[in-house]
Design an enzyme around this catalytic site. Sequence first.
Site, PDB file in Angstrom:
ATOM      1  CG  ASP A  55      -9.259  -4.116  -4.151  1.00 36.26           C
ATOM      2  OD1 ASP A  55      -8.793  -3.587  -3.120  1.00 36.26           O
ATOM      3  OD2 ASP A  55     -10.161  -4.976  -4.128  1.00 36.26           O
ATOM      4  CE1 TYR A  72     -12.439  -8.802   1.651  1.00 35.94           C
ATOM      5  CE2 TYR A  72     -10.486 -10.008   0.956  1.00 35.94           C
ATOM      6  CZ  TYR A  72     -11.054  -8.922   1.582  1.00 35.94           C
ATOM      7  OH  TYR A  72     -10.264  -7.951   2.140  1.00 35.94           O
ATOM      8  NE  ARG A 129      -3.987  -1.922   2.353  1.00 37.04           N
ATOM      9  CZ  ARG A 129      -4.500  -2.342   3.498  1.00 37.04           C
ATOM     10  NH1 ARG A 129      -4.208  -1.694   4.612  1.00 37.04           N
ATOM     11  NH2 ARG A 129      -5.289  -3.381   3.541  1.00 37.04           N
ATOM     12  NE  ARG A 159     -10.414   6.441  -2.846  1.00 36.60           N
ATOM     13  CZ  ARG A 159     -11.701   6.545  -2.660  1.00 36.60           C
ATOM     14  NH1 ARG A 159     -12.426   7.281  -3.485  1.00 36.60           N
ATOM     15  NH2 ARG A 159     -12.317   5.924  -1.667  1.00 36.60           N
ATOM     16  NE  ARG A 216      -7.471   4.316   3.115  1.00 41.22           N
ATOM     17  CZ  ARG A 216      -8.195   3.672   4.024  1.00 41.22           C
ATOM     18  NH1 ARG A 216      -9.353   4.184   4.443  1.00 41.22           N
ATOM     19  NH2 ARG A 216      -7.766   2.535   4.535  1.00 41.22           N
TER      20      ARG A 216
END
Length: 354
Positions: A78, A157, A29, A42, A33
């Site tokens: 992703d 998931y 990552r 974003r 963010r």
Amino acid sequence: MPALPWEQSSFMKAARREPVERVPIWLMRQAGRYLPEYRQLREKVSFLELCRSPELAAEITVSTVARLGVDAAILFADLLPILEPMGFDLRFGPDEGPVIRNPLRDPRDVERVREFQDADLNALDFVFQAVRLARANLPAEIPLIGFAGAPFTLAAYAIEGRTSRSFERTKRFLFAYPQAWQELMDRLVPSVGWYLKGQVDAGVQAVQLFDSWAGCLSPEHYRQFVLPYTQAVLGYLPQHVPVIYFLTGNPALIPLQAEVGGQVIGVDWRVDIADAWAAVGEDHAIQGNLDPAVLCASREFVLEEARRILEKTRGRPGHIFNLGHGVLPSTPVENVLALVDFVHAWDPQQLPQS
């Protein structure tokens, strides 16, 4: 045929367990963010829109390497969009992360899971376009890493429908319906294999297989329900492409990680990296393993923790410095830059202090 520039990079040398002049570092990552420029983007574009825009995904991939000075790029993407062409309704809600609207709840639900082969990869062409754009715009000496979720983590998931702490539904499914689990794995393995092979064909130099949720299992259950299927995925990849197999949350599984067959074993912070390397053996490289939360502390603490890891690995070819998981959103950028500089300044040839 002369070697391509990235083949002699510190990252690729470490993956091959060759001596390096400086320890390579990249971060899971690393484009995320915590970066102001990413947050600004974003505000205009949703996460899925970013992933599905080859131009934007490539731009984020390339610009982050220039911003941080790391030794490898990882494709901005992703884990879960691979599930969409397999028949799952994937959404990313505000502040709730990924949600699958039609999870598997019954063994009969496996019948609607669509396996796809190499001829069906057009549904994920935005990923391969992003690979080609990123590779074309990265410095020639910087390797590009592709990635995918491992079969167990994708299945978890698909069954849970969202992030879970207990994985109660997943465990109940595989324990109660082993035949349905086998059928689900038989669909996921070739899908993940062809997806990774497609990334290699598009231009990545290495891949990371994320088994972020397999740590919820005991060693016995991991060996029965996970290991053979993860091994099968690796069979789709050319032997010259390094595979990083990353698993988190359960140090007891590290020896089994090594059995899967990836050249590099990614470990989290819950284990001493020297102990982890002893568990996987000298024939594997190792990646890790700074706690991501350390980067939110003082700069002095960040560098001291990095020094501790480097002192345990120095003198041994094959260490790729990374975090034990992804960069946290609250991480100060200046701490990331200080970490990269510190690792690069470390002399990997110095011997441990007696």
